[in-house]
Design a protein around this motif. Sequence first.
Motif, PDB file in Angstrom:
ATOM      1  N   ARG A 337       0.828  -1.201   0.000  1.00 28.87           N
ATOM      2  CA  ARG A 337       0.000   0.000   0.000  1.00 28.87           C
ATOM      3  C   ARG A 337       0.868   1.259   0.000  1.00 28.87           C
ATOM      4  NH1 ARG A 337      -4.162   2.181   4.746  1.00 28.87           N
ATOM      5  NH2 ARG A 337      -4.371   4.281   3.824  1.00 28.87           N
ATOM      6  N   ASP A 338       1.937   1.281   0.808  1.00 30.72           N
ATOM      7  CA  ASP A 338       2.788   2.470   0.873  1.00 30.72           C
ATOM      8  C   ASP A 338       3.434   2.768  -0.477  1.00 30.72           C
ATOM      9  OD1 ASP A 338       2.171   2.774   3.524  1.00 30.72           O
ATOM     10  OD2 ASP A 338       3.986   1.781   4.254  1.00 30.72           O
ATOM     11  N   ARG A 339       3.912   1.722  -1.158  1.00 29.22           N
ATOM     12  CA  ARG A 339       4.560   1.922  -2.462  1.00 29.22           C
ATOM     13  C   ARG A 339       3.528   2.363  -3.499  1.00 29.22           C
ATOM     14  NH1 ARG A 339       9.436  -0.539  -3.326  1.00 29.22           N
ATOM     15  NH2 ARG A 339       8.857  -1.470  -5.329  1.00 29.22           N
ATOM     16  N   TRP A 340       2.318   1.821  -3.386  1.00 26.06           N
ATOM     17  CA  TRP A 340       1.247   2.207  -4.312  1.00 26.06           C
ATOM     18  C   TRP A 340       0.888   3.679  -4.134  1.00 26.06           C
ATOM     19  CZ3 TRP A 340      -4.379   2.765  -4.084  1.00 26.06           C
ATOM     20  CH2 TRP A 340      -5.004   2.609  -5.326  1.00 26.06           C
ATOM     21  N   ASP A 341       0.755   4.101  -2.870  1.00 28.12           N
ATOM     22  CA  ASP A 341       0.448   5.511  -2.595  1.00 28.12           C
ATOM     23  C   ASP A 341       1.574   6.427  -3.067  1.00 28.12           C
ATOM     24  OD1 ASP A 341      -1.932   4.798  -1.467  1.00 28.12           O
ATOM     25  OD2 ASP A 341      -1.246   4.921   0.619  1.00 28.12           O
ATOM     26  N   SER A 342       2.823   6.004  -2.865  1.00 29.65           N
ATOM     27  CA  SER A 342       3.964   6.818  -3.304  1.00 29.65           C
ATOM     28  C   SER A 342       3.968   6.966  -4.820  1.00 29.65           C
ATOM     29  CB  SER A 342       5.280   6.184  -2.844  1.00 29.65           C
ATOM     30  OG  SER A 342       5.391   6.194  -1.432  1.00 29.65           O
ATOM     31  N   ALA A 343       3.610   5.892  -5.518  1.00 25.51           N
ATOM     32  CA  ALA A 343       3.567   5.960  -6.976  1.00 25.51           C
ATOM     33  C   ALA A 343       2.515   6.969  -7.450  1.00 25.51           C
ATOM     34  CB  ALA A 343       3.287   4.578  -7.561  1.00 25.51           C
ATOM     35  N   TRP A 344       1.361   7.002  -6.780  1.00 23.87           N
ATOM     36  CA  TRP A 344       0.342   7.987  -7.148  1.00 23.87           C
ATOM     37  C   TRP A 344       0.839   9.414  -6.893  1.00 23.87           C
ATOM     38  CZ3 TRP A 344      -3.223   7.004 -10.366  1.00 23.87           C
ATOM     39  CH2 TRP A 344      -3.832   5.767 -10.433  1.00 23.87           C
ATOM     40  N   ALA A 345       1.537   9.610  -5.773  1.00 20.58           N
ATOM     41  CA  ALA A 345       2.083  10.934  -5.475  1.00 20.58           C
ATOM     42  C   ALA A 345       3.097  11.353  -6.541  1.00 20.58           C
ATOM     43  CB  ALA A 345       2.735  10.929  -4.091  1.00 20.58           C
ATOM     44  N   LEU A 346       3.869  10.378  -7.025  1.00 21.38           N
ATOM     45  CA  LEU A 346       4.858  10.673  -8.065  1.00 21.38           C
ATOM     46  C   LEU A 346       4.167  11.035  -9.388  1.00 21.38           C
ATOM     47  CD1 LEU A 346       7.942  10.686  -8.529  1.00 21.38           C
ATOM     48  CD2 LEU A 346       7.709   8.363  -9.397  1.00 21.38           C
ATOM     49  N   LEU A 347       3.082  10.347  -9.707  1.00 25.44           N
ATOM     50  CA  LEU A 347       2.343  10.672 -10.925  1.00 25.44           C
ATOM     51  C   LEU A 347       1.740  12.071 -10.856  1.00 25.44           C
ATOM     52  CD1 LEU A 347       0.522   7.309 -11.778  1.00 25.44           C
ATOM     53  CD2 LEU A 347       2.600   8.253 -12.773  1.00 25.44           C
ATOM     54  N   VAL A 348       1.273  12.459  -9.679  1.00 29.39           N
ATOM     55  CA  VAL A 348       0.760  13.824  -9.503  1.00 29.39           C
ATOM     56  C   VAL A 348       1.868  14.844  -9.734  1.00 29.39           C
ATOM     57  CG1 VAL A 348      -0.191  15.472  -7.835  1.00 29.39           C
ATOM     58  CG2 VAL A 348      -1.123  13.160  -7.985  1.00 29.39           C
ATOM     59  N   ARG A 349       3.060  14.547  -9.215  1.00 26.27           N
ATOM     60  CA  ARG A 349       4.192  15.451  -9.431  1.00 26.27           C
ATOM     61  C   ARG A 349       4.538  15.534 -10.911  1.00 26.27           C
ATOM     62  NH1 ARG A 349       7.882  18.180  -6.792  1.00 26.27           N
ATOM     63  NH2 ARG A 349      10.017  18.373  -7.588  1.00 26.27           N
ATOM     64  N   ALA A 350       4.481  14.406 -11.621  1.00 29.48           N
ATOM     65  CA  ALA A 350       4.743  14.404 -13.059  1.00 29.48           C
ATOM     66  C   ALA A 350       3.689  15.216 -13.801  1.00 29.48           C
ATOM     67  CB  ALA A 350       4.774  12.970 -13.579  1.00 29.48           C
ATOM     68  N   LEU A 351       2.437  15.141 -13.328  1.00 30.43           N
ATOM     69  CA  LEU A 351       1.358  15.908 -13.951  1.00 30.43           C
ATOM     70  C   LEU A 351       1.579  17.409 -13.779  1.00 30.43           C
ATOM     71  CD1 LEU A 351      -1.501  15.949 -15.270  1.00 30.43           C
ATOM     72  CD2 LEU A 351      -2.438  15.893 -12.949  1.00 30.43           C
ATOM     73  N   GLU A 352       2.080  17.796 -12.624  1.00 37.81           N
ATOM     74  CA  GLU A 352       2.266  19.218 -12.317  1.00 37.81           C
ATOM     75  C   GLU A 352       3.503  19.814 -12.984  1.00 37.81           C
ATOM     76  OE1 GLU A 352       0.251  19.009  -7.830  1.00 37.81           O
ATOM     77  OE2 GLU A 352       2.425  19.031  -8.084  1.00 37.81           O
ATOM     78  N   THR A 353       4.439  18.968 -13.383  1.00 37.84           N
ATOM     79  CA  THR A 353       5.716  19.482 -13.910  1.00 37.84           C
ATOM     80  C   THR A 353       5.976  19.125 -15.364  1.00 37.84           C
ATOM     81  OG1 THR A 353       6.892  17.498 -13.128  1.00 37.84           O
ATOM     82  CG2 THR A 353       6.776  19.380 -11.621  1.00 37.84           C
ATOM     83  N   GLY A 354       5.017  18.485 -16.029  1.00 39.94           N
ATOM     84  CA  GLY A 354       5.258  18.083 -17.407  1.00 39.94           C
ATOM     85  C   GLY A 354       3.970  17.904 -18.174  1.00 39.94           C
ATOM     86  N   ALA A 355       4.082  17.259 -19.329  1.00 37.87           N
ATOM     87  CA  ALA A 355       2.931  17.049 -20.198  1.00 37.87           C
ATOM     88  C   ALA A 355       1.949  16.070 -19.549  1.00 37.87           C
ATOM     89  CB  ALA A 355       3.390  16.515 -21.556  1.00 37.87           C
ATOM     90  N   PRO A 356       0.647  16.426 -19.481  1.00 37.66           N
ATOM     91  CA  PRO A 356      -0.336  15.564 -18.805  1.00 37.66           C
ATOM     92  C   PRO A 356      -0.496  14.191 -19.458  1.00 37.66           C
ATOM     93  CG  PRO A 356      -1.217  17.785 -19.136  1.00 37.66           C
ATOM     94  CD  PRO A 356       0.047  17.699 -19.926  1.00 37.66           C
ATOM     95  N   ASP A 357      -0.346  14.125 -20.791  1.00 37.22           N
ATOM     96  CA  ASP A 357      -0.617  12.856 -21.472  1.00 37.22           C
ATOM     97  C   ASP A 357       0.378  11.763 -21.103  1.00 37.22           C
ATOM     98  OD1 ASP A 357       1.202  14.592 -22.884  1.00 37.22           O
ATOM     99  OD2 ASP A 357       1.210  13.126 -24.509  1.00 37.22           O
ATOM    100  N   LEU A 358       1.545  12.144 -20.543  1.00 39.44           N
ATOM    101  CA  LEU A 358       2.546  11.137 -20.191  1.00 39.44           C
ATOM    102  C   LEU A 358       2.137  10.286 -18.994  1.00 39.44           C
ATOM    103  CD1 LEU A 358       5.853  13.197 -20.640  1.00 39.44           C
ATOM    104  CD2 LEU A 358       4.806  11.603 -22.243  1.00 39.44           C
ATOM    105  N   VAL A 359       1.180  10.765 -18.188  1.00 42.48           N
ATOM    106  CA  VAL A 359       0.797  10.018 -16.985  1.00 42.48           C
ATOM    107  C   VAL A 359      -0.397   9.110 -17.237  1.00 42.48           C
ATOM    108  CG1 VAL A 359       1.648  11.906 -15.556  1.00 42.48           C
ATOM    109  CG2 VAL A 359      -0.781  11.783 -16.090  1.00 42.48           C
ATOM    110  N   VAL A 360      -1.003   9.168 -18.425  1.00 39.20           N
ATOM    111  CA  VAL A 360      -2.241   8.415 -18.665  1.00 39.20           C
ATOM    112  C   VAL A 360      -1.999   6.916 -18.575  1.00 39.20           C
ATOM    113  CG1 VAL A 360      -4.023   7.904 -20.367  1.00 39.20           C
ATOM    114  CG2 VAL A 360      -3.239  10.259 -20.059  1.00 39.20           C
TER     115      VAL A 360
END
Length: 412
Positions: A337-360
Amino acid sequence: MPRYPNSSQLDVAGELLALLRDTTTEPRPDSQLEALTLTVAADLPVLLWGEPGIGKTAALTQLAATLDLPLTTVIASVHEPSDFSGLPVIGDDPAEQGVPMAPPDWAVRLVRAGRGLLFLDELSTAPPAVQAALLRLVLERRIGSLQLPPGVRIVAAANPRASAADGWELSPPLANRFVHLQWTHDHEVVVRGLGGTWPQATLPRLDPERLAASVEFARRAVCGLLAARPGLVHRLPSNEARRGGPWPSPRSWEMALCLVAFATAAGSSREVLSLLVRGTVGDGPGLELLASLDRMDLPDPEELLADPAGAVLPERGDLRQAVLDGVVAAVHNRPSRDRWDSAWALLVRALETGAPDLVVVPATTLATLRCEAWPVPAAIEKLAGVVSLSQRADRTAARVQARVAVGAQAGR
């Protein structure tokens, strides 16, 4: 009163010619010139390909002058094979002493100087017999019984067969001994050069502190690629024209490894590195090696999962996509669960700092890894809109494509 009362018009013309030849150089970024100087520094034979009049000979003349190397020009097509393999000289007792092969005078001058730039011009006009005689000169630096000193560098130039006078394709054995660089003109460089200032050719500044690390990096990159893609170790092209250019073999991979190490120690740009590796093993294998080099510098997925808030993601889209896919793969391999939550947090950071389509795609894959007992993190809400929009766009594109297919079918 005339300025030159006792001078002939040829003397005046000579002074005018001297003024026209009076040029200078300046430091200027030039990828192909840097690739050339790196290859010369690495003591690898280099072949410049370009149309007639493009400035290959002028570039090498300026390179020799800048590096303070005596320039020896040899037009390969006007020589006989014996000029490179050596002329037999009968001694007093051939049965006892053998028949030595005497080298040409230009080779003797190079040995006496101990250093120099040997320029093999018009290589593509040399007939097959002469090309065969050049094999030992290019690889072993031997002419007859004479060994060229380490201070001699070999550079060649050639025109494509279509624009060469009585041109020949390079034989595969000779082509595989060279680093091939495509020589093109930059109109800004030409204009500024005709104005009296040409780019300065200087040997690369190698960082003494990075030498060992550069060798290790190059070996890891080349060996890692060839271990994963053994078919690339040796691939002789089936097309005759391509056999006369760069192609992968153990010899050319060794040259590629050397140039990667030199470029890394010199801090060269990706463009220069691309010219070097593609000019050594060919476009396809060279691009695969470049992709492997890019992935070697990617951050460790485990480090990103440990600190998603402080993660620094690559700017380039393809590298960022590879990092996010690697993070999702790491969670898949060791789900919690912790690694899963961290991965979601990382995807949010990628969304905020780059192209949105890369996180789909990573977000869609990560969602399938959820266990029923894990609560849905709030971070998913920030990504839901992007994923939903992408899915709607995919469905719309599929409908449009279906309509086009139906219309095309009806029109038959």
